[in-house]
Design a protein around this motif. Structure first.
Motif, PDB file in Angstrom:
ATOM      1  N   GLN A 215      36.037   5.717   8.397  1.00 31.28           N
ATOM      2  CA  GLN A 215      36.597   4.523   7.749  1.00 31.28           C
ATOM      3  C   GLN A 215      36.723   3.375   8.752  1.00 31.28           C
ATOM      4  OE1 GLN A 215      40.516   4.952   6.095  1.00 31.28           O
ATOM      5  NE2 GLN A 215      40.274   3.172   4.765  1.00 31.28           N
ATOM      6  N   GLU A 216      37.173   3.680   9.975  1.00 32.17           N
ATOM      7  CA  GLU A 216      37.288   2.657  11.012  1.00 32.17           C
ATOM      8  C   GLU A 216      35.926   2.097  11.381  1.00 32.17           C
ATOM      9  OE1 GLU A 216      41.246   4.113  13.470  1.00 32.17           O
ATOM     10  OE2 GLU A 216      39.326   5.081  13.868  1.00 32.17           O
ATOM     11  N   ILE A 217      34.924   2.958  11.430  1.00 31.59           N
ATOM     12  CA  ILE A 217      33.562   2.504  11.726  1.00 31.59           C
ATOM     13  C   ILE A 217      33.063   1.598  10.607  1.00 31.59           C
ATOM     14  CG2 ILE A 217      31.167   3.255  11.983  1.00 31.59           C
ATOM     15  CD1 ILE A 217      32.293   5.741  13.446  1.00 31.59           C
ATOM     16  N   ALA A 218      33.314   1.981   9.361  1.00 33.62           N
ATOM     17  CA  ALA A 218      32.893   1.167   8.216  1.00 33.62           C
ATOM     18  C   ALA A 218      33.550  -0.201   8.248  1.00 33.62           C
ATOM     19  CB  ALA A 218      33.212   1.887   6.913  1.00 33.62           C
ATOM     20  N   VAL A 219      34.842  -0.251   8.578  1.00 32.21           N
ATOM     21  CA  VAL A 219      35.561  -1.527   8.669  1.00 32.21           C
ATOM     22  C   VAL A 219      34.955  -2.379   9.777  1.00 32.21           C
ATOM     23  CG1 VAL A 219      37.771  -2.603   9.279  1.00 32.21           C
ATOM     24  CG2 VAL A 219      37.697  -0.698   7.659  1.00 32.21           C
ATOM     25  N   ARG A 220      34.675  -1.767  10.925  1.00 30.44           N
ATOM     26  CA  ARG A 220      34.096  -2.508  12.052  1.00 30.44           C
ATOM     27  C   ARG A 220      32.709  -3.043  11.696  1.00 30.44           C
ATOM     28  NH1 ARG A 220      33.401  -6.098  15.313  1.00 30.44           N
ATOM     29  NH2 ARG A 220      32.381  -5.684  17.270  1.00 30.44           N
ATOM     30  N   MET A 221      31.910  -2.249  10.978  1.00 26.82           N
ATOM     31  CA  MET A 221      30.573  -2.692  10.580  1.00 26.82           C
ATOM     32  C   MET A 221      30.656  -3.892   9.640  1.00 26.82           C
ATOM     33  SD  MET A 221      28.288  -1.045  12.211  1.00 26.82           S
ATOM     34  CE  MET A 221      26.815  -1.418  11.296  1.00 26.82           C
ATOM     35  N   GLU A 222      31.695  -3.930   8.800  1.00 24.56           N
ATOM     36  CA  GLU A 222      31.873  -5.071   7.904  1.00 24.56           C
ATOM     37  C   GLU A 222      32.213  -6.334   8.681  1.00 24.56           C
ATOM     38  OE1 GLU A 222      34.693  -4.080   4.883  1.00 24.56           O
ATOM     39  OE2 GLU A 222      33.462  -2.453   4.107  1.00 24.56           O
ATOM     40  N   GLU A 223      32.818  -6.193   9.856  1.00 25.26           N
ATOM     41  CA  GLU A 223      33.195  -7.340  10.666  1.00 25.26           C
ATOM     42  C   GLU A 223      31.991  -7.959  11.378  1.00 25.26           C
ATOM     43  OE1 GLU A 223      36.190  -5.935  13.326  1.00 25.26           O
ATOM     44  OE2 GLU A 223      37.643  -5.603  11.737  1.00 25.26           O
ATOM     45  N   LEU A 224      30.913  -7.210  11.538  1.00 27.35           N
ATOM     46  CA  LEU A 224      29.732  -7.713  12.226  1.00 27.35           C
ATOM     47  C   LEU A 224      28.955  -8.656  11.317  1.00 27.35           C
ATOM     48  CD1 LEU A 224      28.365  -4.429  13.840  1.00 27.35           C
ATOM     49  CD2 LEU A 224      29.667  -6.243  14.961  1.00 27.35           C
ATOM     50  N   THR A 225      28.334  -9.666  11.912  1.00 26.69           N
ATOM     51  CA  THR A 225      27.462 -10.540  11.138  1.00 26.69           C
ATOM     52  C   THR A 225      26.144  -9.814  10.883  1.00 26.69           C
ATOM     53  OG1 THR A 225      26.401 -11.552  13.059  1.00 26.69           O
ATOM     54  CG2 THR A 225      28.463 -12.562  12.279  1.00 26.69           C
ATOM     55  N   SER A 226      25.366 -10.328   9.969  1.00 23.53           N
ATOM     56  CA  SER A 226      24.073  -9.711   9.668  1.00 23.53           C
ATOM     57  C   SER A 226      23.154  -9.772  10.893  1.00 23.53           C
ATOM     58  CB  SER A 226      23.421 -10.381   8.464  1.00 23.53           C
ATOM     59  OG  SER A 226      23.249 -11.772   8.688  1.00 23.53           O
ATOM     60  N   LEU A 227      23.257 -10.831  11.677  1.00 22.09           N
ATOM     61  CA  LEU A 227      22.455 -10.942  12.895  1.00 22.09           C
ATOM     62  C   LEU A 227      22.877  -9.892  13.924  1.00 22.09           C
ATOM     63  CD1 LEU A 227      20.300 -12.356  14.592  1.00 22.09           C
ATOM     64  CD2 LEU A 227      22.051 -13.996  15.301  1.00 22.09           C
ATOM     65  N   GLU A 228      24.180  -9.673  14.061  1.00 21.31           N
ATOM     66  CA  GLU A 228      24.671  -8.660  14.992  1.00 21.31           C
ATOM     67  C   GLU A 228      24.224  -7.261  14.577  1.00 21.31           C
ATOM     68  OE1 GLU A 228      28.799 -10.698  16.606  1.00 21.31           O
ATOM     69  OE2 GLU A 228      28.800  -9.698  14.655  1.00 21.31           O
ATOM     70  N   ARG A 229      24.281  -6.973  13.282  1.00 24.60           N
ATOM     71  CA  ARG A 229      23.834  -5.663  12.803  1.00 24.60           C
ATOM     72  C   ARG A 229      22.355  -5.463  13.071  1.00 24.60           C
ATOM     73  NH1 ARG A 229      27.398  -6.878   8.586  1.00 24.60           N
ATOM     74  NH2 ARG A 229      25.713  -7.550   7.228  1.00 24.60           N
ATOM     75  N   LEU A 230      21.555  -6.498  12.812  1.00 24.24           N
ATOM     76  CA  LEU A 230      20.122  -6.412  13.081  1.00 24.24           C
ATOM     77  C   LEU A 230      19.869  -6.233  14.574  1.00 24.24           C
ATOM     78  CD1 LEU A 230      17.156  -6.557  12.284  1.00 24.24           C
ATOM     79  CD2 LEU A 230      17.352  -9.060  12.286  1.00 24.24           C
ATOM     80  N   GLY A 231      20.579  -6.978  15.396  1.00 19.41           N
ATOM     81  CA  GLY A 231      20.429  -6.852  16.840  1.00 19.41           C
ATOM     82  C   GLY A 231      20.762  -5.459  17.339  1.00 19.41           C
ATOM     83  N   LEU A 232      21.826  -4.869  16.792  1.00 20.40           N
ATOM     84  CA  LEU A 232      22.196  -3.501  17.170  1.00 20.40           C
ATOM     85  C   LEU A 232      21.121  -2.499  16.746  1.00 20.40           C
ATOM     86  CD1 LEU A 232      26.011  -3.457  16.358  1.00 20.40           C
ATOM     87  CD2 LEU A 232      24.937  -3.327  18.612  1.00 20.40           C
ATOM     88  N   ARG A 233      20.565  -2.696  15.549  1.00 18.86           N
ATOM     89  CA  ARG A 233      19.519  -1.783  15.061  1.00 18.86           C
ATOM     90  C   ARG A 233      18.278  -1.863  15.932  1.00 18.86           C
ATOM     91  NH1 ARG A 233      15.495  -2.337  11.290  1.00 18.86           N
ATOM     92  NH2 ARG A 233      16.284  -4.272  10.465  1.00 18.86           N
ATOM     93  N   VAL A 234      17.852  -3.076  16.261  1.00 23.63           N
ATOM     94  CA  VAL A 234      16.672  -3.265  17.108  1.00 23.63           C
ATOM     95  C   VAL A 234      16.940  -2.712  18.507  1.00 23.63           C
ATOM     96  CG1 VAL A 234      15.180  -4.993  18.205  1.00 23.63           C
ATOM     97  CG2 VAL A 234      15.779  -5.205  15.778  1.00 23.63           C
ATOM     98  N   SER A 235      18.118  -2.962  19.029  1.00 22.68           N
ATOM     99  CA  SER A 235      18.478  -2.444  20.347  1.00 22.68           C
ATOM    100  C   SER A 235      18.441  -0.917  20.362  1.00 22.68           C
ATOM    101  CB  SER A 235      19.873  -2.943  20.726  1.00 22.68           C
ATOM    102  OG  SER A 235      20.263  -2.433  21.972  1.00 22.68           O
TER     103      SER A 235
END
Length: 105
Positions: free
Chosen positions: A4-24
């Motif tokens: 649940q904490e991970i899900a909340v943190r993922m919601e706080e990330l921008t779409s660019l940050e999520r994409l950057g993490l995935r590519v990284s």
């Protein structure tokens, strides 16, 4: 950290940050690091501006070759660091240490 904490943190990330993490994560995977090559695929949920921003950042990276595929994915390839690269990194580290040791007055 709970799911649940991970899900909340993922919601706080921008779409660019999520994409950057995935590519990284793709680039840093053991298989990609071993072969010095990775296929970065674009998801339907990746926004155009985010994808463009990541591609622009990657294109500015020295020593990184990019091959664009017909399906929109990108193949990234890089060379293993040479001994010359390691020498430069070591000289920079030594220079930083020397500056830290100098008296500030």
């Amino acid at each position: 950290m709970s799911a649940q904490e991970i899900a909340v943190r993922m919601e706080e990330l921008t779409s660019l940050e999520r994409l950057g993490l995935r590519v990284s994560a793709m680039i840093n995977s053991p298989l990609a690091q071993h072969g010095r090559k990775v296929l970065v695929h674009r998801l339907d949920t990746d926004r155009d501006q985010d994808w463009s921003a990541i591609i622009d950042l990657l294109s500015e990276t020295d020593g990184l070759d990019m091959a664009f595929c017909d399906d929109g994915s990108v193949i990234l390839q890089w060379d293993a660091p040479t001994d010359d690269d390691r020498v430069i990194e070591r000289e920079v580290e030594l220079d930083l240490v020397r500056h830290e040791e100098e008296a500030p007055f």
